[in-house]
Design a protein around this motif. Sequence first.
Motif, short mmCIF file in Angstrom:
data_model
loop_
_atom_site.label_atom_id
_atom_site.label_comp_id
_atom_site.label_asym_id
_atom_site.label_seq_id
_atom_site.Cartn_x
_atom_site.Cartn_y
_atom_site.Cartn_z
N ALA A 211 -5.03 84.78 71.41
CA ALA A 211 -5.86 84.95 72.60
C ALA A 211 -5.17 85.84 73.61
O ALA A 211 -3.98 85.68 73.90
N ASN A 212 -5.94 86.78 74.15
CA ASN A 212 -5.47 87.65 75.23
C ASN A 212 -6.51 87.57 76.33
O ASN A 212 -7.48 88.32 76.35
N GLY A 213 -6.29 86.60 77.24
CA GLY A 213 -7.32 86.33 78.23
C GLY A 213 -8.52 85.69 77.53
O GLY A 213 -8.39 84.67 76.86
N LYS A 214 -9.68 86.30 77.69
CA LYS A 214 -10.88 85.80 77.03
C LYS A 214 -11.22 86.58 75.76
O LYS A 214 -12.30 86.40 75.19
N LEU A 215 -10.30 87.42 75.33
CA LEU A 215 -10.49 88.17 74.09
C LEU A 215 -9.66 87.54 72.97
O LEU A 215 -8.50 87.16 73.18
N LEU A 216 -10.27 87.43 71.82
CA LEU A 216 -9.63 86.77 70.69
C LEU A 216 -9.48 87.70 69.49
O LEU A 216 -10.36 88.53 69.22
N ASP A 217 -8.37 87.55 68.80
CA ASP A 217 -8.17 88.16 67.49
C ASP A 217 -8.00 87.03 66.48
O ASP A 217 -7.22 86.08 66.71
N VAL A 218 -8.72 87.14 65.36
CA VAL A 218 -8.66 86.10 64.32
C VAL A 218 -8.33 86.79 63.00
O VAL A 218 -8.95 87.80 62.63
N TRP A 219 -7.33 86.26 62.28
CA TRP A 219 -6.93 86.83 60.99
C TRP A 219 -6.90 85.74 59.92
O TRP A 219 -6.52 84.59 60.19
N LEU A 220 -7.25 86.12 58.72
CA LEU A 220 -7.05 85.27 57.55
C LEU A 220 -5.70 85.65 56.95
O LEU A 220 -5.44 86.83 56.69
N LEU A 221 -4.83 84.69 56.74
CA LEU A 221 -3.49 84.95 56.23
C LEU A 221 -3.47 84.84 54.71
O LEU A 221 -3.94 83.86 54.13
N LEU A 222 -2.90 85.87 54.08
CA LEU A 222 -2.81 85.94 52.62
C LEU A 222 -1.36 86.03 52.19
O LEU A 222 -0.51 86.55 52.93
N SER A 223 -1.06 85.56 50.99
CA SER A 223 0.30 85.63 50.44
C SER A 223 0.29 86.43 49.16
O SER A 223 -0.55 86.20 48.27
N CYS A 224 1.23 87.36 49.04
CA CYS A 224 1.35 88.17 47.82
C CYS A 224 1.80 87.26 46.67
O CYS A 224 2.75 86.49 46.82
N ALA A 225 1.11 87.35 45.55
CA ALA A 225 1.45 86.51 44.40
C ALA A 225 2.76 86.93 43.75
O ALA A 225 3.36 86.16 43.00
N THR A 226 3.26 88.15 44.07
CA THR A 226 4.49 88.64 43.46
C THR A 226 5.72 88.37 44.32
O THR A 226 6.72 87.81 43.86
N CYS A 227 5.64 88.77 45.59
CA CYS A 227 6.82 88.64 46.46
C CYS A 227 6.64 87.60 47.57
O CYS A 227 7.56 87.37 48.36
N ASP A 228 5.44 87.02 47.67
CA ASP A 228 5.14 85.96 48.66
C ASP A 228 5.10 86.48 50.09
O ASP A 228 5.16 85.71 51.05
N ARG A 229 4.99 87.79 50.26
CA ARG A 229 4.88 88.35 51.60
C ARG A 229 3.54 87.96 52.21
O ARG A 229 2.50 87.98 51.55
N THR A 230 3.54 87.61 53.49
CA THR A 230 2.31 87.24 54.20
C THR A 230 1.69 88.48 54.82
O THR A 230 2.38 89.27 55.49
N SER A 231 0.40 88.64 54.61
CA SER A 231 -0.34 89.75 55.22
C SER A 231 -1.59 89.20 55.89
O SER A 231 -2.00 88.05 55.64
N LYS A 232 -2.19 90.02 56.74
CA LYS A 232 -3.33 89.56 57.54
C LYS A 232 -4.58 90.37 57.19
O LYS A 232 -4.52 91.58 57.02
N ALA A 233 -5.69 89.65 57.12
CA ALA A 233 -6.99 90.30 56.94
C ALA A 233 -7.80 90.01 58.21
O ALA A 233 -8.14 88.85 58.48
N PRO A 234 -8.09 91.02 59.03
CA PRO A 234 -8.81 90.78 60.28
C PRO A 234 -10.19 90.17 60.05
O PRO A 234 -10.95 90.63 59.20
N VAL A 235 -10.48 89.14 60.82
CA VAL A 235 -11.80 88.49 60.79
C VAL A 235 -12.59 88.86 62.04
O VAL A 235 -13.73 89.31 61.96
#
Length: 253
Positions: A41-65
Amino acid sequence: MNTDRKALWAVRQSALPTVVRPCPDCPGMRHRASGKIRVNANGKLLDVWLLLSCATCDRTSKAPVHERAHVSTLEPARLVAYETNDPAAVRELVMSASLAAKNRYRLDWTGTWELEARMPLYALDDPNPLPVRVRFELPAPVRVERLLQLGLGLSRAEVRRLVANGRIRLPFAPDAKAHQDFELTIHGPGSVDAAKHAKSLEVPDAEPTDPARIGLPPAPGRELPRRATATGTHQVDHVPSRMTRAAAVTVPR
């Protein structure tokens, strides 16, 4: 005999689909849902992401919602679901075709479903038709003939033969992929044979009888058909029964 029987087949979820897109840290292309949603949250503005994990290296990445969305545009219950990592909300986002298109990744539905087939006592030689309702618990694209193989316990060749013979009636081709509810019908051999017999008995409107075909001389000014011989005799082809009876009538000379 009860002709109101129906079967219910349900495509049940067994796993979440895999997200297919390049990983920034390794050559891996497959990502799984981490089960988490991040809300910033930034004031009344929101960013929402779905968090994903790489099946090979387990790195977390974000998919904007949602990006820079005003808080008033989100229903309070949905915002709470995002903030609490509600499993139903995670499931909805991972399976969302629109979210996949927005983020330019592909969903792999392999191994995500199983078929639960509830069938009444029914044999494939039963003369009564059996309606089968197929319901989808998840929007996985499933080849229709694969559903028929699993639901009926038949091989691919046997399924195709039954479809070709009209024993299985489908709203689309058997090699099509379905992801929404539909209904099919299984017909016994007796009902299919009866339908074919009834169709064969349909007689098209009779064409005007050619006098030359029943042995009468042609009307004045009309030439004999090419099959006629020079002596006026005529080889009569096989014709419907009423024409055959007409040929037996003696014509006064």
